[in-house]
Design a protein around this motif. Structure first.
Motif, PDB file in Angstrom:
ATOM      1  N   VAL A  64       0.741  -1.138  -0.125  1.00  0.00           N
ATOM      2  CA  VAL A  64      -0.098   0.118   0.041  1.00  0.00           C
ATOM      3  C   VAL A  64       0.879   1.056  -0.211  1.00  0.00           C
ATOM      4  O   VAL A  64       0.557   2.125  -0.611  1.00  0.00           O
ATOM      5  N   ARG A  65       1.848   0.984   0.777  1.00  0.00           N
ATOM      6  CA  ARG A  65       2.794   2.547   0.893  1.00  0.00           C
ATOM      7  C   ARG A  65       4.182   2.042   1.204  1.00  0.00           C
ATOM      8  O   ARG A  65       4.463   0.813   1.835  1.00  0.00           O
ATOM      9  N   GLU A  66       5.192   2.654   0.838  1.00  0.00           N
ATOM     10  CA  GLU A  66       6.673   2.552   1.133  1.00  0.00           C
ATOM     11  C   GLU A  66       7.295   3.718   1.098  1.00  0.00           C
ATOM     12  O   GLU A  66       7.421   4.587   0.367  1.00  0.00           O
ATOM     13  N   ALA A  67       8.206   3.924   2.299  1.00  0.00           N
ATOM     14  CA  ALA A  67       8.611   5.141   2.505  1.00  0.00           C
ATOM     15  C   ALA A  67      10.295   4.746   2.956  1.00  0.00           C
ATOM     16  O   ALA A  67      10.305   4.016   3.850  1.00  0.00           O
ATOM     17  N   GLY A  68      11.142   5.761   2.509  1.00  0.00           N
ATOM     18  CA  GLY A  68      12.322   5.654   3.230  1.00  0.00           C
ATOM     19  C   GLY A  68      12.879   6.948   3.744  1.00  0.00           C
ATOM     20  O   GLY A  68      12.841   7.778   3.027  1.00  0.00           O
ATOM     21  N   VAL A  69      13.640   6.943   4.888  1.00  0.00           N
ATOM     22  CA  VAL A  69      14.135   8.145   5.355  1.00  0.00           C
ATOM     23  C   VAL A  69      15.498   7.847   6.012  1.00  0.00           C
ATOM     24  O   VAL A  69      15.913   6.742   6.343  1.00  0.00           O
ATOM     25  N   LYS A  70      16.210   8.775   6.280  1.00  0.00           N
ATOM     26  CA  LYS A  70      17.602   8.688   6.976  1.00  0.00           C
ATOM     27  C   LYS A  70      17.558   9.286   8.473  1.00  0.00           C
ATOM     28  O   LYS A  70      17.038  10.097   8.683  1.00  0.00           O
ATOM     29  N   VAL A  71      17.649   8.443   9.297  1.00  0.00           N
ATOM     30  CA  VAL A  71      17.646   8.686  10.765  1.00  0.00           C
ATOM     31  C   VAL A  71      19.273   8.423  11.457  1.00  0.00           C
ATOM     32  O   VAL A  71      19.542   7.392  11.376  1.00  0.00           O
ATOM     33  N   ALA A  72      19.771   9.787  11.794  1.00  0.00           N
ATOM     34  CA  ALA A  72      20.944   9.600  12.311  1.00  0.00           C
ATOM     35  C   ALA A  72      21.958   9.201  11.428  1.00  0.00           C
ATOM     36  O   ALA A  72      23.171   8.487  11.685  1.00  0.00           O
ATOM     37  N   GLY A  73      21.717   9.461  10.225  1.00  0.00           N
ATOM     38  CA  GLY A  73      22.720   9.185   9.115  1.00  0.00           C
ATOM     39  C   GLY A  73      22.298   7.656   8.641  1.00  0.00           C
ATOM     40  O   GLY A  73      23.233   7.020   7.717  1.00  0.00           O
ATOM     41  N   GLU A  74      21.438   6.847   9.325  1.00  0.00           N
ATOM     42  CA  GLU A  74      21.223   5.484   8.963  1.00  0.00           C
ATOM     43  C   GLU A  74      19.858   5.306   8.087  1.00  0.00           C
ATOM     44  O   GLU A  74      18.964   6.064   8.310  1.00  0.00           O
ATOM     45  N   GLN A  75      19.936   4.705   7.037  1.00  0.00           N
ATOM     46  CA  GLN A  75      18.465   4.323   6.274  1.00  0.00           C
ATOM     47  C   GLN A  75      17.633   3.770   7.020  1.00  0.00           C
ATOM     48  O   GLN A  75      18.140   2.528   7.699  1.00  0.00           O
ATOM     49  N   ARG A  76      16.314   3.980   6.777  1.00  0.00           N
ATOM     50  CA  ARG A  76      15.304   3.256   7.326  1.00  0.00           C
ATOM     51  C   ARG A  76      14.138   3.082   6.318  1.00  0.00           C
ATOM     52  O   ARG A  76      14.016   4.067   5.731  1.00  0.00           O
ATOM     53  N   PHE A  77      13.418   2.042   6.405  1.00  0.00           N
ATOM     54  CA  PHE A  77      12.526   1.953   5.507  1.00  0.00           C
ATOM     55  C   PHE A  77      11.232   1.580   6.208  1.00  0.00           C
ATOM     56  O   PHE A  77      11.138   0.684   7.196  1.00  0.00           O
TER      57      PHE A  77
END
Length: 266
Positions: A187-200
Motif C-alpha cells: 500500500v505504501r513504502e517510505a524511506g528516510v534517514k535517521v542519524a545518518g542511517e537508512q530506514r524503510f
C-alpha cells in the motif's frame, strides 16, 4: 523458587519489560507507588505465551526510597520478596503472590535526575493458547524474535521485534516477497534517514488486515525488523477497508506528484 522467579523477571524485565509486560486473568491490580501518576502501557498483553500487564511512573524520590517502599510493603503482607540490582542506577523488586498465582514486580531506574519505575503483573498459572493466529510474517534468517499480542476484542493487534540476518536491502526484499506470497499487497513504502542511517517503512494490506513493517540498519549483515499487524478493528477506529483505500489513494497521489515534479525538472 522465589529467587528463580525473581531472576526471570529481572532478565526478562530489564530487557523485555522495557518493551512490555504484565498480567492477566482477573482484573488484578498493578503495583502502585504512592503519589506518582501511573500510565498503563497497552492493555492485557501476551509475551512468549504468558499474560502480562505493564505501567510506568516517574518520581523525584530516590531509587533507594522507591525500592524500600515496595520491599517493605510486600514483605509486610507476608509475600516472598526479592530485591536485585546494583541499587544505584537500577533495581528489581519482585514478590510472589502464591495463592493467587501472580508475580508482581517493579523495575526501577534512574534517568535524567528522576526515578522511573516499570510496574509489572504476571500470571504464573494461565498460559495463552498455543494455536497460532494471523499476524506478522516469519522471515527466513531470523536470529531473534519477540512477539507481543494485545487481547482487545474484537480485532486486536500483534507486534514482532526481530533481528534478521542480511543487509537492509536484502531483508527489505525478503519482507516484500514473503508478504506477496501470503496475499498481501503493498500500500505504501517510505524511506528516510535517521542519524545518518537508512530506514524503510512498508505498509501491506489484504482484506481485513494490515501489516506495517519498519526496517533499520544494525550492521552490514544484520537488520532490525519491527512489524505490527492490525486486525479489522483499528486503533484509530477507522474501518480497515476504508483505511486501506485512503492509504492507497494517498500513496498513488504521492507517486504521481513525484513523477510530475521529475518530468517538470529542466
Amino acid at each position: 523458587m522465589s529467587s528463580t522467579a525473581s531472576r526471570a523477571l529481572a532478565r526478562a524485565g530489564l530487557l523485555g519489560v522495557l518493551l512490555v509486560a504484565l498480567s492477566a486473568g482477573a482484573e488484578q491490580e498493578l503495583p502502585v507507588y504512592p503519589g506518582a501518576v501511573h500510565t498503563r502501557i497497552g492493555n492485557d498483553l501476551v509475551i512468549a505465551g504468558e499474560y502480562y500487564r505493564l505501567a510506568y511512573f516517574t518520581t523525584d524520590d530516590s531509587l533507594d526510597k522507591v525500592v524500600d517502599y515496595f520491599a517493605k510493603h510486600w514483605r509486610g503482607l507476608g509475600y516472598p520478596t526479592v530485591v536485585e540490582g546494583d541499587l544505584q542506577d537500577e533495581a528489581v523488586v519482585s514478590a510472589l503472590y502464591t495463592r493467587e498465582g501472580l508475580q508482581r514486580g517493579v523495575v526501577v531506574r534512574r534517568y535524567l535526575g528522576k526515578t522511573v519505575g516499570f510496574c509489572a503483573l504476571r500470571d504464573l498459572w494461565v498460559r495463552a493458547p498455543k494455536k497460532p493466529g494471523a499476524g506478522p510474517v516469519k522471515l527466513e534468517g531470523t536470529l531473534f524474535s519477540q512477539d507481543i499480542t494485545t487481547r482487545d476484542d474484537p480485532g486486536g493487534s500483534q507486534h514482532r521485534s526481530s533481528l534478521v540476518q542480511g543487509s537492509l536491502n536484502e531483508v527489505r526484499q525478503r519482507v516484500s516477497d514473503t508478504m506477496t506470497q501470503q496475499g498481501f499487497s503493498l500500500v505504501r513504502e517510505a524511506g528516510v534517514k535517521v542519524a545518518g542511517e537508512q530506514r524503510f517503512t512498508l505498509e501491506h494490506a489484504r482484506k481485513g488486515e494490515q501489516v506495517v513493517t519498519t526496517l533499520s540498519h544494525v550492521d552490514d549483515e544484520t537488520t532490525a525488523v519491527l512489524q505490527m499487524w492490525v486486525g479489522s478493528d483499528r486503533p484509530d477506529a477507522l474501518p480497515n477497508g476504508e483505511a486501506v483505500r485512503q492509504s492507497r489513494a494517498a500513496y498513488e497521489r504521492e507517486q504521481r506528484a513525484k513523477k510530475a515534479a521529475k518530468e517538470a525538472a529542466p
